[in-house]
Every structure is written in C-alpha cells, then in structure tokens.
Design a protein around this motif. Structure first.
Motif, short mmCIF file in Angstrom:
data_model
loop_
_atom_site.label_atom_id
_atom_site.label_comp_id
_atom_site.label_asym_id
_atom_site.label_seq_id
_atom_site.Cartn_x
_atom_site.Cartn_y
_atom_site.Cartn_z
N TYR A 164 0.76 -1.23 -0.40
CA TYR A 164 0.33 0.26 -0.10
C TYR A 164 0.47 1.81 -0.04
O TYR A 164 1.85 1.70 0.70
CB TYR A 164 -1.30 0.31 1.15
N SER A 195 -9.49 0.83 3.35
CA SER A 195 -8.84 -0.84 2.82
C SER A 195 -7.86 -1.21 3.23
O SER A 195 -7.93 -2.51 3.59
CB SER A 195 -8.49 -0.54 0.82
N GLN A 206 -7.45 3.32 -0.77
CA GLN A 206 -6.36 1.99 -0.67
C GLN A 206 -4.52 2.52 0.45
O GLN A 206 -3.37 2.29 -0.16
CB GLN A 206 -5.65 1.53 -2.11
N SER A 234 -5.85 -8.06 -6.91
CA SER A 234 -5.98 -7.36 -5.50
C SER A 234 -4.34 -7.19 -4.99
O SER A 234 -3.48 -6.26 -4.71
CB SER A 234 -6.84 -6.94 -4.84
N ASN A 250 -3.52 -3.93 -6.64
CA ASN A 250 -4.05 -3.43 -4.50
C ASN A 250 -5.75 -2.61 -4.84
O ASN A 250 -6.40 -1.97 -4.53
CB ASN A 250 -3.69 -1.77 -4.52
N TYR A 251 -5.87 -3.29 -6.61
CA TYR A 251 -7.61 -3.05 -6.64
C TYR A 251 -8.91 -3.92 -6.21
O TYR A 251 -8.37 -5.35 -6.81
CB TYR A 251 -8.39 -2.77 -7.48
#
Lengths: 469, 209
Positions: A112, A146, A193, A419, A423-424
């Motif tokens: 992140y 998140s 994020q 992800s 990071n989606y």
C-alpha cells in the motif's frame, strides 16, 4: 405432464449432447460475462478515481504513466520535480486553479502506497475521518479504509515503510516508523488504498536512508529536529541514487554537527514538526522534491485553462497530462485486447448455437415417430413447434445460468491475484447492468438454433412417419 | 360408433384405393382383414383422422371427421380415438406412467392419476410404471399401448396389426384385453390386420381385396 416438463425430459434423455451444448454455451456466455464484469469494474474504478481532476503535473515521461501513478496508484511514478518548479501550481490564488494537491511517493507498506501530501487530498476525494484524526506530525499516518481492514491496522499501530511499491522486506527502511493516528471512511475511490502522511515524512525517510550526513536514530524520530531543506535532490522514486552524491549534502550541511542530533538550525527554514506543514511552508522548501500535483480547474471551459497543459509541456521541464484524454487512450488500448476476447466469446457462442441446432436436428430424426405419436394423441402442430423451441430455450437458460456462475467464480478466483498486483478489489457476484440484455441475447440464440428443427417438427407428416415406423 | 361412406383415396393416378363402407357400433367389434398392399394402413390412417381421403368421410358418432380442421381434428382424435400400433412406440424420455399422462395432456384432458393407476393395474403393469418404455418387454409394451389407447375413454379403439409380432398365447391375451377394455369404456373396437388367427375371435369381419 406439461410441454415444458416434456422438453426438459427430452433434453436430459440425451446427456452427452446436452453436455456438449452446455459446455460450449457456458464457455461463450461465461467469457462474455467475464469481460463485462471486468470492464464494468475497471471503468467504474477509473471513473470514480477521476475525482474531477483536470490535470496532473509531474516530471517528464509518459503521460499515461503519470496519470496511472498519481491518480490510480498502479504504476511507477515518472520521477520527481523540485518544489521550485512546481511552485506556480501549488501557490494559493492561482487564477485558473481551484485546488491543487501535492503528492510525494516512493514508499509503501505491504504493497500500500505511502503518500506525502496535505489535507487538500481529503477534499479532492471527499474523504472524512472515521476514527482518530488527520495526520499532523511527522511520521503520523492516516490510512484509507481498505488499508485498515486489509492490513488489520488500528489507531496506534506502527509500521515501517519499504522502499518502492512492492511488499519486500529487504527494502524496508531502517528509519521512519509510522504511527497510525487516523482511519478514513470508505469512499470507493483510490484513497481507500492509500496511507497518507505529510510530505516531510516522505522526505525524512529518504534523507535518513540516503543522507550519510545524519546518523541513525530510527527509533527516535518523533522529536528530532532538523531542517529538511538541507537535503536536496533526493529521488523519492528511489531507483537512481547516483546523482545524490554526498558532497552535495556536505555542502548543504555546511558545518553542522553530523554526529550529534543537535542540529544547529539557523534562519528561516527551521520549522516546527508539531504541525502539518502548511502549503506556504511546503513552498519554502524550494530545493526539495515532490512527485506530482493533482489539479482541479476553476472553470473547465476557460480558454486559458485549456491551453495550460500545452504551455507546461512546451515551456517547462514539467509534464502536464489530462486524465480524461489519457484514460480514453488507455480504454482504446485495452479495447483491442478486449475486442479480441469478445470476438472469441462470440465465436464460441455461435458454435454453441450450431451445436444446439445439430443436436436438435439429430434428435428430431430419432424422434420423428415420437412426434407423430404426440400428434396422434391429440397434440397439434403448434405443440410440436413449441416443444422443440422449448428445448432450445431450456438449454439457453441453463447455459446462461452456468455461464454467469462460471464467470463470477473465475473472477472471484482471480480477485486475490488482481488485488495483490494492483491493490484494486474486483468484486464478483455483482450486477453490471447488462445481465438482462445478455439473458435476452442468450435466449434468442437458443431460439434461433431451435427454429429450423421446430419448423420441421411443425411440418411433421404423421401419415408418412407412421407408415414407415 | 364409427361409420364410413364411399371412401376413395388416390395416392397417384395409378395407385388408388376404394374401401367398402365400414360400420361398427358402440361396444361392438369389427375385424378388417387384408393381405399386404391392399391399403390396410391407409384405411387405418383414414379411420384415425390422420390421412384425409380423396373423397368420402368418416363419422365418429355424428361428427364428420374430415369436417374438422387442423388442431380441432387433432384434439378430437386424441379425445375420441385410441390407437394401438403394431410396433408399440412411446416417448422414450419419460416413464411408462408418464406416457399415459402425456396422452391425457395431449388430448387436453385433465390429469387423472387414479385412472392411469387403475389401467396399469388392470393390464398387470403396476410394477413397471416407473420403467422407461425401452426397458420393457414386447408384451409389456403392447399392454402399455393398450392402456394408452384407453386412457381418455375414447369412443373408438383402432388397432393396427396388434398381434402380428406375438405368439399364439400372447396373441389371444392381447385380443382378449382389447375386447374386454373396449367394452369397459363402451367403445367400438376395430382391428385391422392380416393375422388370420384373429378370425376366430371376431364375429364381424370384412376382408379387403
């Protein structure tokens, strides 16, 4: 015994051809739906994250890369620019700019991204504090929803940042232990994020790492007090440290006492780490660097605003990229791949229609006596026509349901993978709004495949069939 | 009852059949005998409302069969005429019992599970009701096709060579069943065959030449 039930029994009476038909139909429909699901969510994410940003300014490089890294946080940044260069766009009171958000990148924690910025980013993404407070002091972090839920971070949690954007412990900075002081409400945008902190934190981490001038005091970073503008030219992007030779630091530091923590600050650049660096403060650090600036115009139709990107690109060492334009370019590029996939999906769907057609036609030959029998028993031509159409219809419905199931299953299987990489969060088992159209198209496919067999059934000559039965 | 008048059917200029008038009252039986090629199947199809004759008509009760058009004829046939074929044919994908339900459905009759159970019982097929028809023996299949012909309590039962594939014992059994059950539902029974063994069972018979 209704016609529907009879149609169903007829279909399952021939399991092998049913299987073949369903495999083809499921693959076709599944692939189409998979593309729809992914496209829908990509567009959704991209659109949400546009956040009415009109322009992104950063170092020269690929405009798309600049957009992807600064707005979507999925690519490496193009490099850094000095505050001196960026100053005109960060200054308050620019005639064309409503809001500008400085971003400093280069580090991450467990994948992140850590973003050095100021509170304007919260306004940009319409984010609010859920728990705790906004970052204020150096090494304080306010994290997206998140980040908090995925990494299990709570208020008071501490973490060390890693260099770059991959989750790699070897690249962990020895300096800079961040403390979570706030958690944001979920917004559905990219800010969920991100790990937000002040720009100084990002500078400081790198100064420690690259600046031989300052000795290690990683665990005691909350109260040290040194001037950041001494450390010029660090590349937060961090892949090329060769430019930063230490003599520069030596020069900058002059006769500071590097062995001690007691930096002797003089003059105006000394500032107090206990408050968020205000915009004017940021601008004082002319030799420091930031990565990019997100900009909202006051008026999107202002002629001067429209010519701003071109002016920047032609007359400065900076690059300005318009998100709307670049994202459309990206859609176009993705479109080629998507179109190829779509074509394959349509082909499979057509093949499945042919397969249904052939299997119905074959079964019709085997069943011509049966169909005549139904007529003898009182069924009319229309019943036979409907019966065959129903068989096509049922197969279409089955194929649709299985296809929907399979595509969602595939997506939920891929979600983790995606992800981790981007990071989606891709969601499966959601609606994309085209389900009904896809269902209608599938049913149409089944009916078209069954039409000719149904017409043949309608025309059954019972006398002829029974005579030669 | 069934009555025909002046039936002529021409397949082409050289092939045509002229059939004698046939009459068979309610609860009565009639045997139509004829060798191959004399138009037995043609006559049967005409009697059943499957093949419209070139001229003449068939009356079931007072209804002229070929005065009915399209799906009305189909419905009428399903309701009033029970057909038994030489080779019993069924819908393969459903069970023996469901074949009876299908006959009710196709004729537009309400589903009557009690009646089908009674018929299966009477024809000694109760233990086979969930079997697929292709799993049944020849005799069982023939009995099931009789049950199907009876299920809608038709006014006429038409049997096409119902015994030609059966041995003497089964032949007698099938004919007895046909006679008995036709009488039960107060139907006229017309059997069309080349099987001379059947002469002994029928008092009325016509020979086609």
């Amino acid at each position: 015994m209704s016609l529907l039930k009879l149609a169903w029994k007829n279909i399952i009476h021939n399991p092998l051809s049913l299987l073949l038909n369903l495999i083809l139909l499921t693959l076709g429909i599944g692939l189409i739906n998979f593309i729809l699901l992914v496209n829908h969510q990509l567009k959704d994410k991209f659109d949400k994250n546009l956040a009415e940003i009109d322009l992104v300014i950063g170092a020269k490089g690929s405009p798309l890369q600049l957009i992807l890294s600064s707005m979507y946080h999925i690519d490496a940044p193009t490099g850094n620019m000095s505050i001196k260069e960026a100053k005109p766009f960060l200054r308050e009171g620019h005639p064309l700019i409503k809001r500008s958000v400085p971003l400093s990148m280069g580090d991450s924690y467990k994948g992140y991204r850590i973003i050095g910025t100021d509170y304007s980013i919260l306004e940009l993404y319409d984010a609010s504090i859920k728990n705790g407070k906004k970052w204020q002091h150096i090494y304080e972090a306010t994290i997206g929803a998140s980040v908090a839920s995925d990494l299990g971070l709570t208020l008071g949690s501490t973490f060390k940042s890693s260099h770059g954007f991959n989750d790699d412990e070897d690249l962990e900075h020895e300096h800079g232990t961040f403390t979570v002081v706030g958690i944001l409400n979920e917004t559905g945008s990219v800010i969920d994020q991100l790990i937000l902190c002040n720009t100084e934190s990002v500078w400081d981490v790198h100064n420690h790492d690259h600046g031989a001038s300052i000795s290690a005091d990683a665990d005691d970073n909350s109260d040290h007090d040194h001037s950041h503008d001494d450390h010029s030219g660090h590349d937060h992007d961090g892949h090329d440290h060769s430019e930063h030779d230490h003599s520069e630091h030596d020069h900058d530091h002059g006769d500071h006492d590097h062995d001690g923590h007691d930096h002797d600050h003089d003059g105006t650049t000394v500032h107090d780490h206990t408050s968020d660096m205000s915009r004017s403060h940021l601008l004082e650090h002319e030799d420091q660097e930031i990565t990019s600036i997100l900009i909202q115009y006051k008026s999107k139709t202002n002629f001067q605003a429209l010519s701003m990107p071109r002016n920047i690109n032609q007359n400065t060492d900076l690059q300005a990229a318009a998100p709307a334009y670049e994202i459309n370019r990206l859609y176009d590029m993705m479109g080629t791949g998507t179109k190829a996939l779509q074509l394959i999906a349509y082909l499979i769907a057509i093949v499945s229609a042919i397969s249904i057609f052939v299997s119905l036609l074959n079964s019709l030959k085997q069943r011509k006596y049966e169909l005549s029998l139904l007529r003898v028993l009182g069924g009319n031509s229309k019943s036979l026509f409907s019966l065959i159409l129903l068989e096509g219809f049922i197969m279409a419905i089955l194929g649709y349901l299985l296809g929907m199931f399979l595509s969602n299953l595939a997506l939920s299987g891929l979600t983790n993978n995606l992800s981790e990489k981007y990071n989606y969060q891709f969601e499966s088992w959601i609606m994309h709004g085209l389900e009904i159209k896809l269902l209608a198209a599938t049913i149409l496919l089944g009916l078209i495949a069954a039409l000719i067999p149904a017409i043949l059934a309608y025309k059954t000559d019972i006398h002829k069939n029974l005579s030669h039965g | 009852m069934i009555k025909t008048s002046n039936i002529i059917h021409k397949f082409s200029d050289s092939v045509s059949f002229e059939f004698p008038d046939i009459i068979c009252e309610q609860e009565k039986t009639l045997l139509v005998l004829g060798q191959s090629g004399v138009g037995k199947t043609t006559l049967l199809h005409i009697l059943a409302g499957i093949l419209k004759p070139t001229s003449g008509d068939v009356f079931i009760g007072n209804t002229p069969l070929y005065g009915l058009k399209g799906h009305k004829l189909d419905k009428f046939r399903g309701k009033n005429i029970g057909l038994v074929f030489q080779k019993p044919h069924f819908v393969q994908s459903v069970t023996a019992e469901e074949n009876l339900f299908l006959a009710q459905k196709m004729a537009g009759q309400p589903l009557d599970k009690k009646l089908s159970a009674e018929l299966l019982d009477a024809l000694n097929l109760n233990h086979r009701k969930t079997a697929k028809t292709y799993e049944m023996s020849q005799g069982e299949q023939q009995r099931l096709s009789i049950a199907r012909a009876l299920i809608n309590k038709p006014r006429l039962i038409l049997a096409d060579e119902p015994t030609s594939a059966l041995d003497d014992k089964n032949c007698e059994e099938v004919i007895k069943l046909l006679e008995q059950h036709s009488e039960n539902v107060k139907a006229a029974l017309v059997v069309v065959t080349h099987d001379n063994r059947l002469k002994d069972f029928f008092s009325n018979n016509i020979e086609l030449h």
